[in-house]
Write a protein that holds these residues in place. Structure first.
Motif, PDB file in Angstrom:
ATOM      1  N   SER A  40       2.832   0.629   3.461  1.00 48.05           N
ATOM      2  CA  SER A  40       2.223  -0.248   4.454  1.00 48.05           C
ATOM      3  C   SER A  40       1.808  -1.543   3.755  1.00 48.05           C
ATOM      4  CB  SER A  40       1.011   0.433   5.109  1.00 48.05           C
ATOM      5  OG  SER A  40       0.020   0.735   4.144  1.00 48.05           O
ATOM      6  N   GLN A  96       0.256  10.185  -7.834  1.00 52.96           N
ATOM      7  CA  GLN A  96       0.198   9.032  -6.933  1.00 52.96           C
ATOM      8  C   GLN A  96       0.510   7.735  -7.683  1.00 52.96           C
ATOM      9  OE1 GLN A  96      -0.842   8.457  -3.561  1.00 52.96           O
ATOM     10  NE2 GLN A  96      -0.845   6.230  -3.812  1.00 52.96           N
ATOM     11  N   SER A 153       5.176   6.693   1.896  1.00 54.99           N
ATOM     12  CA  SER A 153       5.130   5.732   2.994  1.00 54.99           C
ATOM     13  C   SER A 153       4.513   4.439   2.483  1.00 54.99           C
ATOM     14  CB  SER A 153       4.323   6.288   4.174  1.00 54.99           C
ATOM     15  OG  SER A 153       3.019   6.638   3.774  1.00 54.99           O
ATOM     16  N   GLU A 176       2.599  11.810  -0.411  1.00 51.56           N
ATOM     17  CA  GLU A 176       2.309  13.193  -0.056  1.00 51.56           C
ATOM     18  C   GLU A 176       3.340  14.091  -0.731  1.00 51.56           C
ATOM     19  OE1 GLU A 176       2.255  13.748   4.127  1.00 51.56           O
ATOM     20  OE2 GLU A 176       0.918  12.048   4.512  1.00 51.56           O
ATOM     21  N   ARG A 208       0.871  -1.175   0.000  1.00 51.95           N
ATOM     22  CA  ARG A 208       0.000   0.000   0.000  1.00 51.95           C
ATOM     23  C   ARG A 208       0.908   1.224   0.000  1.00 51.95           C
ATOM     24  NH1 ARG A 208      -2.419  -3.629  -1.130  1.00 51.95           N
ATOM     25  NH2 ARG A 208      -4.304  -4.564  -0.238  1.00 51.95           N
ATOM     26  N   HIS A 217       1.464   5.212  -0.102  1.00 47.18           N
ATOM     27  CA  HIS A 217       0.819   6.479   0.221  1.00 47.18           C
ATOM     28  C   HIS A 217       1.790   7.611  -0.141  1.00 47.18           C
ATOM     29  CE1 HIS A 217      -1.985   4.001   2.552  1.00 47.18           C
ATOM     30  NE2 HIS A 217      -0.907   3.391   3.015  1.00 47.18           N
ATOM     31  N   GLU A 230       3.830   5.100  -7.436  1.00 46.01           N
ATOM     32  CA  GLU A 230       3.722   3.664  -7.189  1.00 46.01           C
ATOM     33  C   GLU A 230       4.570   2.878  -8.188  1.00 46.01           C
ATOM     34  OE1 GLU A 230      -0.422   2.769  -7.345  1.00 46.01           O
ATOM     35  OE2 GLU A 230      -0.901   3.895  -5.526  1.00 46.01           O
TER      36      GLU A 230
END
Length: 273
Positions: free
Chosen positions: A93, A140, A91, A34, A30, A32, A144
């Motif tokens: 997860s 985003q 980040s 920013e 996952r 994330h 990834e």
């Protein structure tokens, strides 16, 4: 006790037909993202920065384990003459975070030497410097892809001395790791995993431990229970999770889970509910 399926295991392959060593883990990542200030990446708490030098050459730096308290990471600072083009905090997860933990503390890649990364970084720079509708969503998604390609780069270039990526870089050990990742419910034994890797039982056990830093059966157990915890956190029922992870009964699953985490799976399920 682990439930046996006695069915053949199908493994994913890449478009070239070779064993896909990363997808089963990436599925569980996952990511994330920013945005930070491009002109002040350190102050904006960025752990991914793309710099340009006066000649126009770009350099990408990613420090995956950098925390907010570590903003003074020297590796993230520009070299003489470099200016930041993109800065972001990424980040990770999910269970696939094991991949990130296997990376070096910081990766610095001159993009002139990595055309496959450049192909993704170029539109990433465009989205950051030329704002348009849908730019945040595109940024985003591109981040990834950058993370995935950095993982591939680290694995292929042997950037990790030990750990999961190092094991995946070994063609025989990778076969056993992918088997574990793709089919945790299988009744794997040391002998079956060694056979999957095409190695003798002793050679496999020794090589696996040297490369991955854990025994094959220890890694398998931790993988199953990490999946179980993630599934419980998503709200799945204990009985269903026990079956998914290959345990013969909820009671057997509960004992193994409690030994690993120090509390029963029902507690984790209730917290999620």
């Amino acid at each position: 006790m682990i439930r046996s399926t006695n069915l053949p295991v199908a493994y994913r392959t890449s478009f070239s037909g070779k064993l896909d060593r990363l997808s089963s883990l990436i599925d569980r990542l996952r990511v994330h993202v920013e945005n930070a200030l491009a002109d002040q990446p350190a102050n904006g708490f960025a752990n991914l920065v793309i710099y340009a030098d006066p000649s126009g050459a770009n350099r990408l730096i990613f420090c995956p384990s950098m925390s907010e308290e570590d903003q003074a990471y020297p590796e993230i600072a520009p070299l003489s003459g470099e200016t930041p083009l993109v800065a972001a905090h990424i980040s990770i997860s999910g269970i696939g975070k094991q991949l990130i933990n296997a990376l070096p503390a910081c990766i610095s890649v001159p993009l002139s030497e990595e055309p496959y990364l450049t192909a993704v970084v170029t539109p990433l720079i465009e989205e950051a410097t030329t704002p348009r509708c849908g730019g945040q969503a595109a940024f985003q998604r591109l981040c990834e892809v950058v993370v995935i390609r950095l993982l591939r780069h680290a694995m292929e270039e042997g950037k990790a001395d030990t750990g999961l990526l190092n094991g995946l870089a070994h063609p025989r050990i990778a076969a056993a790791l992918v088997a574990i990742h793709e089919a945790p419910e299988e009744s794997w034994t040391l002998e079956r995993l060694a056979e999957t890797a095409g190695m003798s039982r002793t050679q496999f056990a020794v090589t696996f431990k040297e490369l991955v830093g854990a025994t094959p059966m220890g890694y398998l157990s931790n993988w199953r229970l990490d999946i179980a915890r993630a599934e419980l956190e998503s709200g799945r029922q204990v009985k269903s999770v026990a079956t998914l992870c290959g345990f013969s009964s909820p009671a057997a699953f509960s004992r193994a889970f409690s030994r690993r985490f120090g509390y029963p799976p029902k507690q984790k399920r209730n917290q999620a509910a």
